[in-house]
Design a protein around this motif. Structure first.
Motif, PDB file in Angstrom:
ATOM      1  N   ASN A  33       5.564  -3.239   2.194  1.00 33.09           N
ATOM      2  CA  ASN A  33       5.303  -2.441   2.981  1.00 33.09           C
ATOM      3  C   ASN A  33       6.249  -1.410   3.762  1.00 33.09           C
ATOM      4  O   ASN A  33       6.116  -0.524   4.868  1.00 33.09           O
ATOM      5  N   ILE A  34       7.403  -2.305   4.589  1.00 34.42           N
ATOM      6  CA  ILE A  34       8.421  -1.755   4.990  1.00 34.42           C
ATOM      7  C   ILE A  34      10.003  -0.900   4.532  1.00 34.42           C
ATOM      8  O   ILE A  34      11.097  -1.438   5.092  1.00 34.42           O
ATOM      9  N   GLY A  35       9.529  -1.336   3.031  1.00 39.25           N
ATOM     10  CA  GLY A  35      10.699  -1.079   2.815  1.00 39.25           C
ATOM     11  C   GLY A  35      11.597  -1.491   2.080  1.00 39.25           C
ATOM     12  O   GLY A  35      12.214  -1.661   1.553  1.00 39.25           O
ATOM     13  N   HIS A  57       8.029   7.820   2.919  1.00 41.06           N
ATOM     14  CA  HIS A  57       7.011   7.740   2.749  1.00 41.06           C
ATOM     15  C   HIS A  57       5.851   6.813   2.404  1.00 41.06           C
ATOM     16  O   HIS A  57       4.250   7.792   2.168  1.00 41.06           O
ATOM     17  N   ARG A  58       5.492   5.700   2.061  1.00 40.09           N
ATOM     18  CA  ARG A  58       4.463   5.004   2.069  1.00 40.09           C
ATOM     19  C   ARG A  58       3.418   4.870   3.277  1.00 40.09           C
ATOM     20  O   ARG A  58       2.128   5.450   3.634  1.00 40.09           O
ATOM     21  N   LEU A  59       4.656   5.566   4.476  1.00 43.87           N
ATOM     22  CA  LEU A  59       3.912   5.980   6.046  1.00 43.87           C
ATOM     23  C   LEU A  59       3.328   7.344   6.493  1.00 43.87           C
ATOM     24  O   LEU A  59       3.106   7.815   7.636  1.00 43.87           O
ATOM     25  N   ASP A  60       3.468   7.939   5.305  1.00 41.31           N
ATOM     26  CA  ASP A  60       3.615   9.326   5.493  1.00 41.31           C
ATOM     27  C   ASP A  60       4.294   9.878   6.564  1.00 41.31           C
ATOM     28  O   ASP A  60       3.826  10.861   7.536  1.00 41.31           O
ATOM     29  N   GLY A 114       6.642   5.880  13.660  1.00 41.90           N
ATOM     30  CA  GLY A 114       6.381   4.617  15.515  1.00 41.90           C
ATOM     31  C   GLY A 114       5.302   3.031  14.088  1.00 41.90           C
ATOM     32  O   GLY A 114       5.408   2.550  14.866  1.00 41.90           O
ATOM     33  N   LEU A 115       4.717   3.706  13.061  1.00 41.48           N
ATOM     34  CA  LEU A 115       4.179   2.729  12.580  1.00 41.48           C
ATOM     35  C   LEU A 115       5.744   0.931  12.107  1.00 41.48           C
ATOM     36  O   LEU A 115       4.975   0.327  11.805  1.00 41.48           O
ATOM     37  N   PHE A 116       6.686   2.585  11.402  1.00 42.95           N
ATOM     38  CA  PHE A 116       7.846   1.955  10.832  1.00 42.95           C
ATOM     39  C   PHE A 116       7.983   0.922  12.154  1.00 42.95           C
ATOM     40  O   PHE A 116       8.030  -0.655  11.575  1.00 42.95           O
ATOM     41  N   ARG A 117       8.093   1.646  12.871  1.00 45.73           N
ATOM     42  CA  ARG A 117       9.049   0.088  13.717  1.00 45.73           C
ATOM     43  C   ARG A 117       7.793  -1.154  13.596  1.00 45.73           C
ATOM     44  O   ARG A 117       8.188  -1.939  14.280  1.00 45.73           O
ATOM     45  N   LYS A 118       6.185  -1.023  14.546  1.00 43.87           N
ATOM     46  CA  LYS A 118       5.712  -1.757  14.611  1.00 43.87           C
ATOM     47  C   LYS A 118       6.056  -2.909  13.425  1.00 43.87           C
ATOM     48  O   LYS A 118       5.461  -3.657  13.685  1.00 43.87           O
ATOM     49  N   PHE A 119       5.382  -2.446  11.883  1.00 38.69           N
ATOM     50  CA  PHE A 119       5.194  -3.661  11.385  1.00 38.69           C
ATOM     51  C   PHE A 119       7.110  -4.160  10.491  1.00 38.69           C
ATOM     52  O   PHE A 119       6.607  -5.069  10.201  1.00 38.69           O
ATOM     53  N   ILE A 126       1.295  -0.833   0.150  1.00 35.84           N
ATOM     54  CA  ILE A 126      -0.089  -0.070   0.042  1.00 35.84           C
ATOM     55  C   ILE A 126       0.324   1.748  -0.424  1.00 35.84           C
ATOM     56  O   ILE A 126       2.261   1.043   0.779  1.00 35.84           O
ATOM     57  N   ASP A 127       0.212   2.046  -0.268  1.00 30.83           N
ATOM     58  CA  ASP A 127       1.252   2.905  -0.705  1.00 30.83           C
ATOM     59  C   ASP A 127      -0.295   4.435  -0.505  1.00 30.83           C
ATOM     60  O   ASP A 127      -0.527   4.783  -1.128  1.00 30.83           O
TER      61      ASP A 127
END
Length: 514
Positions: free
Chosen positions: A368-370, A316-319, A323-328, A265-266
């Motif tokens: 999703n996590i790059g 970029h995908r997670l705006d 925090g979201l990046f770490r979680k995913f 998802i973008d």
């Protein structure tokens, strides 16, 4: 209203994060006096968030007196407690009983999405249980810098969406993004569930996000069945798939879907497509698409190097939400550390459909996590398997293994950085600094008190956890926090004890002896 200062301030922070104004009261008499003052001034409150268990006058008695007070313009009252709705109902006859005038219930620890759902549901029924023509949800004042945007500026505020996705991590990624943009999300794990959800929905959904490849019933069959039913006619259905070729998009359109979103998802594309089909404008150019979560000191600067991950692409995908990046990344590493072995086993057994399915799934989640190179290798595996070329698929395995190992190493670095003390910061503070946070020395007696209550099977442990959860979340892995929260919510104090013991060991602390 809450007699506990920390609980009061945490809930107020959530309220203000929506752009609403909040006043804090520590007792029933104080709350009644404030409601009388506001009514007399011609500025009555819209909502009261009422703690249940308090010394002296508890929340239920306070609610009853508010309803009987002729000097107060009756607001919506939502009761808040660390105990489940069943126990609140047992104590009061019914948590929404007319004699108390309650419009809903929230279970601590309260989240942004549960708070928003409770408020929308309450206004949908009206303060006294009747339908409300115009829910008065609005920002009462300009939003201070650093807080969430007002509801009307959140791209999907109030929209009812059905998310159909069989993979738990993909489901969580999409749900997190959609809910923080203001949507009310219902989940379905396959096409059969999706058809049932649409037919049962009242009010109906505004839009469906439909994964294409799912077990039991795929997105194509689910869409066909929905289009044959009254509830599915005219309902926007957006396909989601990791196969982004023009032919795949056309197949989705030919199958009755209205549009197509590529996975991973973008955020920008997601909001662009969804808002277009909902007939509303997307976010203003230059404005963040995602409201940021309440900041966590554990979400400070990322490690200087994260092998296998393009951090810029992921953010970029997670705006830009770290925090979201770490979680995913954490969720991905926990679930897909054996993905390469799974694909290798499928290829060795000549099971190309299985290899294709695993590659398809890994492509989306790695993206999703790059983890772009890993995602590309997984995509190559699924394409080769689809074409029946097992040798070509196997040729991608060395790259896939190497990239997966790099991503797992990066996940370990993130976990280590979460607990490490950043250079230049005092020992006992979460990494990242940036402001006052509860240090370990302050947290330790709270953990000991919580442990004693769990050991004694004391129901007050649930109330204690509601206060402990926000500062503890700065220090521990989200998965551990979720497990502890689930055990406490389920009143499984034995299980909670075991989880808490592991957490305190990781923090270098010791619990009181049994």
């Amino acid at each position: 209203m809450d007699d506990n200062l920390t609980a009061r301030e945490v809930l107020a922070e959530l309220v203000v994060s929506f752009g609403w104004r909040a006043s804090l009261c520590a007792s029933g008499p104080e709350a009644i006096a404030e409601l009388e003052r506001a009514t007399a001034a011609g500025q009555p409150y819209d909502i009261v968030l009422m703690d249940w268990k308090m010394p002296g006058m508890d929340g239920l008695e306070t609610s009853r007196r508010i309803r009987e007070d002729g000097l107060v313009k009756a607001p919506v009252i939502i009761v808040v407690s660390a105990f489940g709705r069943e126990r609140m109902g047992a104590a009061s006859g019914d948590a929404g009983a007319p004699d108390l005038g309650l419009s809903g219930a929230l279970v601590k620890p309260v989240t942004a999405s549960s708070l928003l759902d409770a408020v929308i549901d309450a206004f949908g029924r009206g303060a006294e249980g009747e339908a409300s023509e115009t829910p008065p949800l609005h920002a009462c004042a300009p939003v201070p810098a650093g807080l969430l945007r007002p509801p009307q500026l959140r791209p999907l505020f109030g929209q009812r969406l059905l998310l159909v996705e069989d993979n738990s991590i993909s489901q969580e990624v999409a749900r997190e993004i959609l809910e923080r943009a203001g949507a009310r999300v219902t989940l379905a794990g396959n096409g059969r569930e999706a058809v049932a959800r649409v037919e049962e929905a009242n009010p109906p959904f505004d839009l469906v996000l439909m994964d294409v490849q799912m077990p039991e019933m795929d997105g194509f069959e689910a869409t066909r069945r929905l289009r044959a039913r009254p509830a599915g006619q005219g309902l926007p259905i957006i396909a989601m798939t990791a196969s982004a070729l023009p032919s795949d998009r056309q197949r989705c359109l030919d199958g009755g879907m209205d549009d197509h979103i590529a996975k991973p998802i973008d955020v920008e594309q997601l909001f662009s497509v969804v808002t277009r089909w909902l007939g509303q404008p997307s976010a203003t150019p230059g404005m963040p698409l995602l409201p940021k979560a309440v900041p966590s000191h554990a979400r400070g600067a990322l490690p200087a190097e994260l092998p296998g991950i393009d951090v810029k692409d992921a953010l970029h995908r997670l705006d830009g939400d770290v925090g979201l990046f770490r979680k995913f990344v954490t969720d991905f590493a926990r679930t897909y550390d054996g993905a390469a072995d799974g694909i290798a086993s499928a290829l060795a057994a000549g099971d190309l459909p299985r290899a294709k399915a695993l590659g398809h799934e890994l492509k989306s989640l790695a993206g999703n996590i790059g983890a772009r190179t890993l995602s590309a290798a997984a995509d190559a595996v699924q394409v080769a398997a689809f074409r029946g070329d097992g040798a070509a698929a196997a040729a991608q395995l060395p790259v896939l293994r190497a990239e997966l190992e790099a991503v797992l190493d990066s996940a370990a670095r993130l976990a280590a950085a979460r607990l490490a003390v950043a250079p230049g910061h005092a020992p006992g503070l979460p990494p990242g600094g940036g402001g006052p946070a509860m240090d370990i020395a302050t947290l330790e007696p709270m953990l000991e008190r919580f442990a004693r209550l769990l050991r004694d099977s004391n129901f007050a442990a649930a109330e204690e956890f509601a206060v402990l959860a926000p500062p503890l979340a700065d220090w521990i892995d989200p998965a551990a926090m979720k497990a502890l929260s689930s055990a406490v919510d389920g009143l499984d104090f034995t299980k909670a004890q075991g989880i808490l013991r592991r957490i305190t060991q990781d923090l270098g602390l010791s619990l009181p002896a049994d």
